[in-house]
Design an enzyme around this catalytic site. Structure first.
Site, short mmCIF file in Angstrom:
data_model
loop_
_atom_site.label_atom_id
_atom_site.label_comp_id
_atom_site.label_asym_id
_atom_site.label_seq_id
_atom_site.Cartn_x
_atom_site.Cartn_y
_atom_site.Cartn_z
N GLU A 198 1.59 -9.29 7.71
CA GLU A 198 1.37 -8.12 8.56
C GLU A 198 2.50 -7.95 9.59
OE1 GLU A 198 -0.78 -5.66 8.35
OE2 GLU A 198 -2.35 -6.43 7.04
N ARG A 266 0.06 9.80 10.52
CA ARG A 266 0.78 8.80 11.30
C ARG A 266 0.20 7.40 11.13
NH1 ARG A 266 5.23 7.46 12.73
NH2 ARG A 266 5.63 6.59 14.79
N ASN A 271 -0.72 1.40 6.56
CA ASN A 271 -1.24 0.98 5.26
C ASN A 271 -0.15 0.52 4.30
OD1 ASN A 271 -4.06 1.09 5.19
ND2 ASN A 271 -3.93 3.30 5.43
N HIS A 274 -0.92 -1.84 1.59
CA HIS A 274 -2.36 -2.06 1.56
C HIS A 274 -3.06 -1.38 0.39
CE1 HIS A 274 -1.74 -3.79 5.47
NE2 HIS A 274 -3.03 -4.07 5.60
N HIS A 291 -5.54 -11.88 2.51
CA HIS A 291 -5.17 -10.49 2.75
C HIS A 291 -3.65 -10.34 2.80
CE1 HIS A 291 -5.54 -6.43 4.28
NE2 HIS A 291 -4.81 -6.74 5.33
#
Lengths: 394, 394
Positions: A198, A266, A271, A274, A291
């Site tokens: 992330e 925006r 994502n 994702h 994840h």
């Protein structure tokens, strides 16, 4: 250090603190005028919760199959609800447990829910607070890197239903988010890796490569025999980590401020990786991949898609994919855990971000990223996706 | 006719329509660009739902103990979810049924939930829409008087948990609310009476007595042998009813506009009679009294409390209580269904509107109403309440 945002009119202050004592001070005061509080954690974070909240007394009221579950009393005005750990616990039954513990603790609408844990705990606690008597107070203390750089910032709450991740949820920004860096010392190498995906994702969204290059300089730490202990023990690495978390929180926070409920395009930028990643997780079986592992693979596929559409330059795709590879992520297609392409495609087009039959994909541009739409019913477009997930030339 | 409000930044248009055909036209168009829709109703309102939504085909997919439940297909782009009727159905299991039907119908975040029924159905449908993928589209068609003048207006959603009414819920105003006056023809006398209590409540909140007097002129219709059919059949009564519904919706809507999430005291005014009323419902056993019967008795108690505190003048209290009595409501304390005063007081002080141990009561003033606070831990104050619910002089 702290950062302040305004999400949908709600002020959200995020503290990144090295020591538990500092957090204790932030949470421990009578800031809420003595309102009842409920601390929510899981078996793994009960110890951290005890360090954060002052004066835990008593023991677990209930215990199931060796698990520490139930309600314990902390001082006079704070009780604790301990849930089982893991994604499989992210369901209505556990949300109901939180609601029941809150009622038993006498929380009114002015009561405070404090979620201490990874994304599962912070998402569920925030959801429970958002629907408790139509909305109670909330504070979150994410204890994982993934929770700090993603789940606990920006107001998304939820739980899984019908096998779909976060199928049920609300937007409910937490006015107070406290990140105890010390809690990261308990993370496994795989959990560190999940969070770093992330961080990398957010860096790809940034308008220049400074953040991406900064993360890149940490890759040596990942292959060290001292990993992951080295990251918090080495004062240089620790400082770099803090800077990366702060930068990631800032980028995410600014994006969410502009589009808090994802009604525009925006917030969709977040994502990146994702859409492919969620489909991979579903196709592999929820809980098999972390994840972050799924998202990292998804970012590599976003680079493929962007190149296939002529949006992502070859140099940029190679830089991003190379960096992912150097952190040990699986970047090649097909992914070894992808059981069957048909199931993957079904999961992909059942994504909840689907709008009027179109699915939004985020792809890297020369700087930052952009949104492209793929229509479910256009055969040439779905075949392009199929080629990409199978690792075939388009 | 229609009224437009802005609740928390969301435009909400409320249509009051005499004939189903007009509603068919409002809902039937391609206003949502062909997005998938789910119609939610109960066994009693399935017929109305069929009249509102165009082209129902097929039959109930499932049937339990003679009840019409399950999912039926309406035309191509609208499916129907039929739930059991009644307050006891207002639970998570039925919310989950709505969510499942929506998923099976392929609704994305741009899908439309249409709730057709009384407050139980509109509250649950709106809750389901508010949490479905963190918020889908919503339209409500309240089919009861109570639903029209109260539940479907102003954005409160929810379901019951742990025996507490609307313990779980959200604020999620419906952009479109359609009130089919024709659907009121199926209401029993008791359901009319339940709805009239909320009309009377709103009239007591108004800044002058015009609305209260207008409702007063309808009391003869209640004692007529033709009741309740006369109200819709007599064109004068029908016109008066429409005017009363419109006025009630307008008063409630303006109050909610000023304080949409009840963070101030303004929206609390709408709780006139409800704090006493909810406690009576809980003490009598949920479902034994209608909501309106409990609220009417609660308004009478609010008059007692206001007089006891010197806030409500004797003339005003007598006018309000006299009007309630003339519509056939139980206005005397103790209420015959109030089983035990201790249980009543427990229910009262567990009210979710409690803030820092204080309970807000709404009492009539010379014009409109005001808020007074009673502290749980002050013996003189709780004894005052106890005297009032027992019908003893304070």
């Amino acid at each position: 250090m702290n950062l302040t945002f305004t999400f949908d009119g709600i002020a959200s202050t995020i503290y990144i603190e090295e020591a538990f004592d500092d957090i204790h001070a932030i949470l421990g005061g009578d800031a809420d005028g003595g309102c009842a509080r409920l601390l929510v954690c899981d078996e793994n974070t009960a110890g951290i919760a005890a360090k954060i909240a002052p004066g835990i007394v008593g023991n677990a009221a209930g215990s199931t199959a060796g698990r520490t579950q139930g309600v314990r009393v902390i001082a006079r005005s704070c009780e604790i609800c301990v849930l089982p750990a893991g994604e499989s616990a992210k369901n209505w039954a556990n949300v109901e447990k939180i609601l029941k513990a809150a009622r038993d603790a006498g929380l009114g609408r002015d009561g405070v829910f404090i979620g201490v844990g990874g994304g599962v705990i912070t998402d569920m606690t925030a959801f429970a607070a958002s629907v408790y008597m139509r909305g109670a107070k909330l504070a979150l203390a994410p204890t994982t890197l993934l929770g700090m750089v993603d789940a606990a910032v920006g107001g998304k709450t939820g739980f899984d239903l019908f096998g779909i991740k976060n199928f049920v949820g609300t937007f409910y920004p937490s006015p107070l988010v406290i990140m105890p860096l010390e809690s990261l010392s308990t993370l496994s190498g795989r959990e560190w890796k999940s969070g770093f995906a992330e961080l990398l994702k957010t860096a790809v969204l940034d308008s220049d490569d400074d953040f991406l290059d900064r993360i890149g300089r940490l890759k040596g730490a990942f292959s060290s025999p001292d990993f992951p202990a080295n990251i918090l023990q080495d004062s240089f690495l620790r400082g770099e980590l803090l800077a990366c978390i702060a930068r990631s929180v800032e980028i995410k926070g600014r994006i969410v401020e502009e589009d808090p409920e994802e009604t525009g395009t925006r917030r969709r930028l977040l994502n990146l990786g994702h859409t492919f990643g969620h489909a991979l997780e579903a196709s592999a079986g929820l809980g098999r991949l972390t994840h972050g592992e799924a998202v990292a693979w998804g970012i590599a596929r976003a680079c493929d898609l962007g190149q296939s559409l002529g949006v992502t330059g070859r140099d940029r795709a190679e830089k991003i994919t190379g960096l992912l590879f150097s952190f040990g992520y699986e970047t090649w297609a097909p992914h070894p855990c992808m059981k069957d392409a048909g199931r993957f495609m079904d999961a992909l087009f059942n994504d909840k971000k689907k709008t009027a039959g179109k699915l939004a994909f985020i792809v890297p541009e020369r700087r930052g990223c952009g949104v492209v739409f793929i229509e479910k019913n256009k055969r040439t477009e779905t075949e392009r996706i199929l080629h990409i997930i199978n690792g075939e030339a388009a």
